[in-house]
Design an enzyme around this catalytic site. Structure first.
Site, PDB file in Angstrom:
ATOM      1  N   GLY A 114      33.766 -11.077 -28.195  1.00 12.96           N
ATOM      2  CA  GLY A 114      34.468 -10.865 -29.449  1.00 12.96           C
ATOM      3  C   GLY A 114      34.598  -9.377 -29.739  1.00 12.96           C
ATOM      4  N   CYS A 115      35.510  -9.038 -30.625  1.00 10.22           N
ATOM      5  CA  CYS A 115      35.749  -7.621 -30.921  1.00 10.22           C
ATOM      6  C   CYS A 115      34.567  -7.001 -31.662  1.00 10.22           C
ATOM      7  CB  CYS A 115      37.046  -7.452 -31.709  1.00 10.22           C
ATOM      8  SG  CYS A 115      37.197  -8.493 -33.183  1.00 10.22           S
ATOM      9  N   TYR A 116      34.108  -7.648 -32.734  1.00 11.49           N
ATOM     10  CA  TYR A 116      32.936  -7.122 -33.447  1.00 11.49           C
ATOM     11  C   TYR A 116      31.700  -7.056 -32.540  1.00 11.49           C
ATOM     12  CZ  TYR A 116      35.353  -7.856 -37.973  1.00 11.49           C
ATOM     13  OH  TYR A 116      36.214  -7.824 -39.042  1.00 11.49           O
ATOM     14  N   PRO A 117      31.409  -8.129 -31.787  1.00 13.59           N
ATOM     15  CA  PRO A 117      30.251  -8.061 -30.903  1.00 13.59           C
ATOM     16  C   PRO A 117      30.324  -6.942 -29.865  1.00 13.59           C
ATOM     17  CG  PRO A 117      30.868 -10.337 -31.236  1.00 13.59           C
ATOM     18  CD  PRO A 117      31.957  -9.500 -31.850  1.00 13.59           C
ATOM     19  N   THR A 118      31.522  -6.625 -29.384  1.00 14.39           N
ATOM     20  CA  THR A 118      31.635  -5.538 -28.414  1.00 14.39           C
ATOM     21  C   THR A 118      31.085  -4.246 -28.998  1.00 14.39           C
ATOM     22  OG1 THR A 118      33.549  -6.545 -27.316  1.00 14.39           O
ATOM     23  CG2 THR A 118      33.242  -4.172 -27.024  1.00 14.39           C
TER      24      THR A 118
END
Length: 310
Positions: A114-118
């Protein structure tokens, strides 16, 4: 050698971005279904005929698509949340750890992060691994993304002009990104995630505040920065801004890396103080989605990692 690629869900935001990145490449041939993309028989045929499949679908549809693949050779990259903490799937953040890129290259099932997790994993995993942040620490992450991360309905709402300039959401603390954020940093407690969306299309900031005095040995800003810089030394796509550059900033533009597959990490704070703000800057549609998918595709096909991404 030309590789055949099928994007299942190419009409969505991420799918369109991936197609745009791939269709000009001479080393790839896209399988396009056009009006037949909702035909189960046509989808099944394409899923099994492709050398690699990229799924840009809701979770249930992604699970269904994987179940339609009945051969052992088709490689799958899934951009949903369905398999990000699933056994048998390789997490598709190549810079996450030494050997992760090789693990992706050798896998037939890769879950795109995911974008936030990256951003969060990029900031925290090296610190947890180094023992600077204990695995049992309770950690908070604040983040803001452009509205494109919310899908078609949110895009329509914001582009119609009826949405607020800033909206906090995920207020029940049951956000779908929390399991992958927790597992892939090595933390033992669920992170407290505070996401928000702004009135701009794409780009994001992910921030982790740290009370350095509460950590073992009260590490300095220099120690935090050094651990991140060492971890990402030589990386093609993840960079750690030097402390002098960071200290000269009076703000960060969340759109600063749009259109790229890059992520830049900053360590803010008073060098003589006891607090730090760790900030990741990335494009939620780039390193946070389509760019990462292309990077993973290159690795899985044995191609140079940055093909089509520079």
């Amino acid at each position: 050698m030309t590789h055949t690629i099928f994007i299942d869900g190419e009409a969505g935001t991420t799918g369109l971005e991936i197609r745009e990145r791939l269709e000009a490449r001479a080393d790839l041939e896209l399988i396009l279904l056009g009006d037949r993309r909702r035909d189960p028989a046509a989808r099944r045929e394409a899923l099994n005929a492709a050398d690699a499949v990229i799924l840009c679908l809701p979770d249930d549809a992604a699970i269904e698509a994987v179940g339609m693949i009945d051969n052992a050779t088709t490689r799958v990259i899934d951009a949903s949340t369905a398999f990000r903490v699933a056994d048998g799937w390789t997490y598709g953040f190549a810079e996450m750890d030494v050997g992760q890129g090789a693990a992706i290259a050798g896998s037939t099932r890769v879950s795109n992060p995911g974008c936030y997790p990256t951003g969060f994993i990029g900031l925290m995993r090296p610190l947890v691994k180094a023992g600077i942040v204990p695995a049992d620490r309770f950690v908070t992450v604040n983040a803001v993304s452009g509205y494109s991360g919310g899908g078609k309905s949110m895009i329509a709402e914001f582009e119609a002009g009826g949405a607020p300039a800033f909206r906090a959401y995920g207020l029940t603390q049951h956000h779908k990104h929390v399991p992958e954020m927790t597992r892939h940093t090595g933390l033992s407690h669920d992170v407290m995630f505070a996401p928000a969306v702004g009135a701009y299309r794409q780009g994001m900031l992910v921030e982790v505040p740290l009370h350095l005095a509460s950590l073992p040995g009260s590490p300095s800003i220099e120690v935090i920065h050094g651990a991140l810089a060492e971890h990402y030394a030589g990386s093609r796509f993840v960079e750690v801004a030097d402390l002098e550059t960071t200290e000269a900033l009076t703000g960060i533009d969340p759109e600063g890396l749009n259109g790229t597959n890059r992520m830049r990490l900053h360590v803010f704070g008073d060098r003589s103080g006891s607090q730090a703000r760790l900030v990741a800057l990335l494009d939620n549609l780039g390193k946070g989605a389509s760019g990462a998918a292309v990077q993973n595709l290159n690795l899985m096909l044995g191609l140079p990692e940055d093909t089509g991404l520079t």
